[in-house]
Scaffold this active site. Sequence first.
Site, PDB file in Angstrom:
ATOM      1  CB  CYS A   1      -1.062   0.252   1.020  1.00 35.30           C
ATOM      2  SG  CYS A   1      -2.328  -1.253   0.953  1.00 35.30           S
TER       3      CYS A   1
ATOM      4  NE  ARG B   1       4.727   1.393   0.245  1.00 34.42           N
ATOM      5  CZ  ARG B   1       5.754   1.286   1.054  1.00 34.42           C
ATOM      6  NH1 ARG B   1       7.032   1.601   0.581  1.00 34.42           N
ATOM      7  NH2 ARG B   1       5.739   0.808   2.365  1.00 34.42           N
TER       8      ARG B   1
ATOM      9  CD1 TRP C   1      -0.346  -6.450  -2.905  1.00 34.32           C
ATOM     10  CD2 TRP C   1      -0.573  -6.884  -0.782  1.00 34.32           C
ATOM     11  NE1 TRP C   1       0.146  -7.761  -2.682  1.00 34.32           N
ATOM     12  CE2 TRP C   1      -0.188  -8.302  -1.337  1.00 34.32           C
ATOM     13  CE3 TRP C   1      -1.014  -6.946   0.824  1.00 34.32           C
ATOM     14  CZ2 TRP C   1      -0.061  -9.470  -0.642  1.00 34.32           C
ATOM     15  CZ3 TRP C   1      -0.958  -8.268   1.226  1.00 34.32           C
ATOM     16  CH2 TRP C   1      -0.395  -9.556   0.577  1.00 34.32           C
TER      17      TRP C   1
ATOM     18  CG  ASN D   1       0.947   0.367   4.306  1.00 33.81           C
ATOM     19  OD1 ASN D   1       0.709  -0.778   4.428  1.00 33.81           O
ATOM     20  ND2 ASN D   1       2.122   0.913   4.451  1.00 33.81           N
ATOM     21  N   GLY D   2      -1.442  -1.098   6.198  1.00 31.81           N
ATOM     22  CA  GLY D   2      -1.514  -1.903   7.467  1.00 31.81           C
ATOM     23  C   GLY D   2      -2.454  -2.825   7.796  1.00 31.81           C
TER      24      GLY D   2
ATOM     25  CD  GLU E   1      16.387 -15.028  -5.883  1.00 30.44           C
ATOM     26  OE1 GLU E   1      15.623 -15.332  -4.844  1.00 30.44           O
ATOM     27  OE2 GLU E   1      16.047 -13.895  -6.303  1.00 30.44           O
TER      28      GLU E   1
ATOM     29  CE  LYS F   1      13.416 -13.019  -8.374  1.00 30.13           C
ATOM     30  NZ  LYS F   1      13.788 -12.716  -7.129  1.00 30.13           N
TER      31      LYS F   1
ATOM     32  CD  GLU G   1       9.608 -13.035  -6.465  1.00 23.22           C
ATOM     33  OE1 GLU G   1       9.315 -12.512  -5.803  1.00 23.22           O
ATOM     34  OE2 GLU G   1      10.661 -12.963  -7.194  1.00 23.22           O
TER      35      GLU G   1
ATOM     36  CG  HIS H   1      16.077 -38.352  -1.240  1.00 18.40           C
ATOM     37  ND1 HIS H   1      16.219 -39.882  -0.644  1.00 18.40           N
ATOM     38  CD2 HIS H   1      17.167 -37.790  -1.022  1.00 18.40           C
ATOM     39  CE1 HIS H   1      17.623 -39.973  -0.635  1.00 18.40           C
ATOM     40  NE2 HIS H   1      18.095 -38.544  -0.800  1.00 18.40           N
TER      41      HIS H   1
ATOM     42  CE  LYS I   1      11.805  -4.148  -4.762  1.00 16.27           C
ATOM     43  NZ  LYS I   1      12.055  -5.308  -5.115  1.00 16.27           N
TER      44      LYS I   1
HETATM   45  C1  G6P Z   1       8.534  -9.239  -1.121  1.00 21.50           C
HETATM   46  C2  G6P Z   1       9.105  -9.121  -2.399  1.00 21.50           C
HETATM   47  C3  G6P Z   1      10.451  -9.927  -2.763  1.00 21.50           C
HETATM   48  C4  G6P Z   1      11.359  -9.669  -1.369  1.00 21.50           C
HETATM   49  C5  G6P Z   1      10.404 -10.058  -0.117  1.00 21.50           C
HETATM   50  C6  G6P Z   1      11.512  -9.574   1.141  1.00 21.50           C
HETATM   51  O1  G6P Z   1       8.190 -10.858  -1.123  1.00 21.50           O
HETATM   52  O2  G6P Z   1       8.298  -9.293  -3.473  1.00 21.50           O
HETATM   53  O3  G6P Z   1      11.192  -9.664  -3.731  1.00 21.50           O
HETATM   54  O4  G6P Z   1      12.369 -10.641  -1.425  1.00 21.50           O
HETATM   55  O5  G6P Z   1       9.442  -9.107   0.036  1.00 21.50           O
HETATM   56  O6  G6P Z   1      11.529  -8.296   1.115  1.00 21.50           O
HETATM   57  P1  G6P Z   1      12.696  -7.303   1.681  1.00 21.50           P
HETATM   58  O7  G6P Z   1      12.403  -5.828   1.342  1.00 21.50           O
HETATM   59  O8  G6P Z   1      12.591  -7.360   3.031  1.00 21.50           O
HETATM   60  O9  G6P Z   1      14.053  -7.682   1.221  1.00 21.50           O
END
Ligand code: G6P
Length: 609
Positions: free
Chosen positions: A2, A27, A73, A99-100, A482, A486, A489, A505, A604
């Site tokens: 948000c 956000r 969001w 926001n929250g 990772e 990616k 996501e 396994h 984000k």
């Molecule tokens: C969200 C983002 C990710 C990020 C994660 C942790 O899920 O989409 O890209 O890795 O938060 O965020 P931070 O700001 O704590 O690294």
Amino acid sequence: MCGIVGYIGNKPAVPILLEGLKRLEYRGYDSAGIALLENGGLTVRKKIGKVSHLEKEIGAPRASVIGIGHTRWATHGVPSDINAHPHTDCKNEIALIHNGIIENYGAIRTKLEKDGHVFKSTTDTEALVHLIEEMKKYSGDLETAVRLALRQVEGTYGIAVISSADPEKILAARKGSPLIVGIGDNENYLASDAAAIVDHTRKVVYLEDGEIAILSKDSVETKTIDNKMTTKQIEQVTFDLAQIEKGGFSHFMLKEIMEQPETLRNSMRGRVLREEGNVKLSGLNEVKPLLENAQRIIIAACGTSWHAGLVGEYMLEHYGKIPVETEYASEFRYRNPIVKPSDVVFLISQSGETADTLAALKEAKQKNATVLGICNVVGSTIARESQGGVYIHAGPEIGVASTKAFTSQLIVLALITLMIARQRGMSEGEGRNICTQLLEIPGKVEMILQRAAEIENIAEEFKSNSNFLYLGRGYNFPVALEGALKLKEISYIHAEGYPAAEMKHGPIALIDKNMPVVVIAPRDRTYEKIISNIEEVKARHGKVIAVVNEKDSHIASLADHLIEVPQTVDFLSPILTVIPLQLLAYYIAVKRGCNVDQPRNLAKSVTVE
Ligand code: G6P
């Protein structure tokens, strides 16, 4: 999560709010809305979807010089026009953005409905605006009503409130969700982060938890919610606008991937002391003796930052010879972990605002451990609440899927590892060798990026697959996680990362001619073993895309596709091997027509638990 923006001054508010919201869209992008004070009344416009939809809804220019805006969001209540913020009271006099999460909104709503309040949305936020309306019946003035209401609220908030009965003010308050006030000349701003207002002012004040700000066009007052005045320091925001623009790239994510040689240089700038075989990390100066004597390191983080933490664990245990545990921040807090005063806890967070990571920080602090931040956003809550730490200096990261922050987190973890290793007996010569390898990393990343077209071709072949498996061992197991993250996501393809040997396994049952398997196999100490894993995949007709070091004829004879990366010392190899995986995910997502910078359901900066 948000985005909040506010303006009070002499200029038309709408363009400032819309521009701010567009910069905050990373956000959240479920809906957007604004509230304005004009002609003695309150005007609210809100719309499901992107800020551009709201822009159309607003239409013709408006003269109002006071307003607040929000990009959502969704947590409570589906994305819809009605659930979009701002929310208003029964008389359409007060507008609030939030926001929250208001955790006790159910009880507040039930009581207020009994007292005759009529609710329009299914959000938690609307309870707060009606509560402020109710409190105003007793207090008479808006500020006291906001303070009284906030004292009854459980949960987290960053809020902005305006009222047509009090038309010269914006009220803002925070608990757990970031808010900054931007100081202008005869005008003032409010925002969740500096990106929204940086082209208007660079002078900012960070609100603390439990604080309220009262903005008029020529003053900013701050108080606690118990009505005690507070004194704030005005700080300077340093990043420039070009850093938050696409600069000719089709997406922020691609720009951020391509920027990595530069961002990695920035992460190391002035910190690598090659001649001494050591590093200088000013943010850790005060805690250096504590690090030297620490019995254990705990790393807590979420998402991509957690993957960086896992690589950090391997680095620190190998070179620093200190036990390390990497924890999901969200689990750490709720399982009552054993944390001792002799422990050092690193919180890794790009945004510095992730609610779970912040909660882990508080848990560790309460247990008297030393808490240190590894953050990107300067002045963020985690950075400010930590006793020390290291900024990664990757510059603003706008693409929701983290890329350049990950590689800079790895560099910073490598620098911290070197510092601790030197404290614990690593020779100057070995330190010097590592410094040399570190300084060569940006150039090696450049070489990989030049191969983007090859990776785009591979993406073309696999863009329609529904599943992917990523395998790695040792330092490259977290890279497999990772790489899979990616892809999930941004392309919505199901992908799993596994330690290569664990494939036997379970995941091996999934392998057939339709399963692409990305194997990260640089020539490190697990090289021979991972070749056997590739053989196992091929024996079951899986398609192998291998990330290898240059001139690897052995894997070349086995794999369907090769992506070459330069060789480096084992513990730095994740910084190189992850680059092709970022590009692979990016190109596959683009070819599937996905919104790469704003993937569905994600945000984000996750400021709710
Ligand atoms: C969200 C983002 C990710 C990020 C994660 C942790 O899920 O989409 O890209 O890795 O938060 O965020 P931070 O700001 O704590 O690294």
